[in-house]
Design an enzyme around this catalytic site. Structure first.
Site, PDB file in Angstrom:
ATOM      1  N   ASP A  46     -60.156  14.948  17.297  1.00 45.58           N
ATOM      2  CA  ASP A  46     -61.361  15.495  16.764  1.00 45.58           C
ATOM      3  C   ASP A  46     -62.459  15.027  17.799  1.00 45.58           C
ATOM      4  OD1 ASP A  46     -61.507  12.883  16.096  1.00 45.58           O
ATOM      5  OD2 ASP A  46     -61.734  13.103  13.690  1.00 45.58           O
ATOM      6  N   SER A  47     -62.235  14.258  18.809  1.00 45.69           N
ATOM      7  CA  SER A  47     -63.250  14.044  19.838  1.00 45.69           C
ATOM      8  C   SER A  47     -63.587  15.329  20.450  1.00 45.69           C
ATOM      9  CB  SER A  47     -62.351  13.233  20.991  1.00 45.69           C
ATOM     10  OG  SER A  47     -61.164  13.719  21.300  1.00 45.69           O
TER      11      SER A  47
ATOM     12  N   ASP B 282     -55.365  15.324  15.176  1.00 46.81           N
ATOM     13  CA  ASP B 282     -56.277  14.511  14.162  1.00 46.81           C
ATOM     14  C   ASP B 282     -56.173  15.474  12.924  1.00 46.81           C
ATOM     15  OD1 ASP B 282     -56.856  12.061  15.268  1.00 46.81           O
ATOM     16  OD2 ASP B 282     -58.430  12.762  16.484  1.00 46.81           O
TER      17      ASP B 282
ATOM     18  N   LYS C 185     -52.745  12.629  12.436  1.00 42.94           N
ATOM     19  CA  LYS C 185     -53.394  11.255  12.528  1.00 42.94           C
ATOM     20  C   LYS C 185     -54.583  11.084  11.400  1.00 42.94           C
ATOM     21  CE  LYS C 185     -55.903   9.790  16.279  1.00 42.94           C
ATOM     22  NZ  LYS C 185     -57.207   9.820  15.555  1.00 42.94           N
TER      23      LYS C 185
ATOM     24  N   GLU D 229     -57.711   8.465   9.555  1.00 52.48           N
ATOM     25  CA  GLU D 229     -58.338   7.199  10.068  1.00 52.48           C
ATOM     26  C   GLU D 229     -58.681   6.505   8.672  1.00 52.48           C
ATOM     27  OE1 GLU D 229     -62.033   8.028  12.212  1.00 52.48           O
ATOM     28  OE2 GLU D 229     -61.062   9.341  13.728  1.00 52.48           O
TER      29      GLU D 229
ATOM     30  N   GLU E 124     -58.029   1.056  17.723  1.00 53.88           N
ATOM     31  CA  GLU E 124     -59.033   1.487  18.729  1.00 53.88           C
ATOM     32  C   GLU E 124     -60.333   0.371  18.810  1.00 53.88           C
ATOM     33  OE1 GLU E 124     -62.535   5.036  19.742  1.00 53.88           O
ATOM     34  OE2 GLU E 124     -61.011   5.198  18.177  1.00 53.88           O
TER      35      GLU E 124
END
Length: 264
Positions: free
Chosen positions: A44-45, A83, A111, A113, A180
């Site tokens: 999602d960067s 993501d 993925k 978070e 991270e």
């Protein structure tokens, strides 16, 4: 031969480092996977490096599915991880629906978070055949709670919590752990504490794998370069050569160096 979860587990068992890199379209997918990168992350960067936002929060499921389909078209055998964007897994039901959409688009792992609150969601996904990577440490979707992009786990209490969370999420069904911006010593402890392969970004060289954002490792991201980034295009004659140099440096464990890591 295509990379699978078992490939990553074998890498860990042999103590062989593996490489991961973001990709967002079919052309770079082909270049990245052909250069020997083991895992491609549709991050999602993309909200920052492609769309120009100042965070990942505006990225939608439609965005993620679009780019996942594109990356899947160009893939030459890497494992594709996608993501799940902000609030796309706020409930178990929502997570199941949105993860299924990413898998249909071509992802082979999703993925998420968060910390121990994700356990039920990870179990539900795993039980339904969806591999999961649990992202701990600096989780960019929580930037407003953190008050910025800050190293996580420097205090021993927080470090122990992160170790506990990694173990809990692995027990819940997480296949991979991503760390991270955590101190190298903490990343090493977590890598030893779990059987799952651990991927690091700004987490030192003791993790099982490394990941960077493609635009960062090519030195084309505007603004200040994060400490954990190295420009691999500098000194190489082409983008494929730069990606090849990144893969070699990860496997040789010459990247990341001490200058790219954080201390407790």
């Amino acid at each position: 031969m295509a990379v699978t979860i078992n490939t990553l587990r074998d890498f860990k068992a042999r103590g062989e480092a593996f490489s991961a890199l973001t990709a967002y379209d079919a052309t770079f997918s082909q270049v990245v996977s052909s250069a020997g990168v083991d895992v491609m992350l549709i991050g999602d960067s993309l909200g920052m490096v492609l769309q120009g936002h100042d965070s990942t929060l505006p990225v939608t499921m439609a965005d993620m599915c679009y780019h996942t389909r594109a990356v899947a078209k160009g893939n030459q055998g890497a494992l594709i991880m996608a993501d799940m964007p902000f609030m796309s897994y706020g409930t178990v039901a929502t997570a199941l629906e949105n993860a299924a959409a990413l898998m249909r688009a071509g992802a082979q792992m999703v993925k998420l978070e968060g910390t121990d609150w994700m356990a039920d969601t990870i179990t539900a996904l795993s039980e339904r055949g969806i591999p999961v990577c649990a992202h701990l440490g600096l989780t960019p979707q929580f930037v407003n709670k953190f008050g910025g992009y800050k190293v996580q786990g420097r205090e021993e209490k927080r470090a122990q919590e992160m170790i506990d969370h990694a173990c809990q999420l692995e027990a819940a069904g997480a296949d991979v752990i991503l760390l991270e911006c955590v101190p190298r010593s903490l990343a090493a402890r977590i890598t030893q504490a779990v059987a799952a392969p651990v991927i690091g970004i700004g987490a030192g060289s003791d993790t099982d794998g490394q990941v960077l954002v493609l635009h960062d490792m090519l030195g084309i991201t505007p603004g200040r370069r994060p400490r954990f980034v190295k420009d691999f295009l500098a000194g190489n004659e082409s983008i494929p050569a730069a990606i090849g140099a990144y893969v070699k440096a990860v496997k040789d464990r010459t990247f990341p160096g001490e200058e790219h890591t954080f201390k407790a």
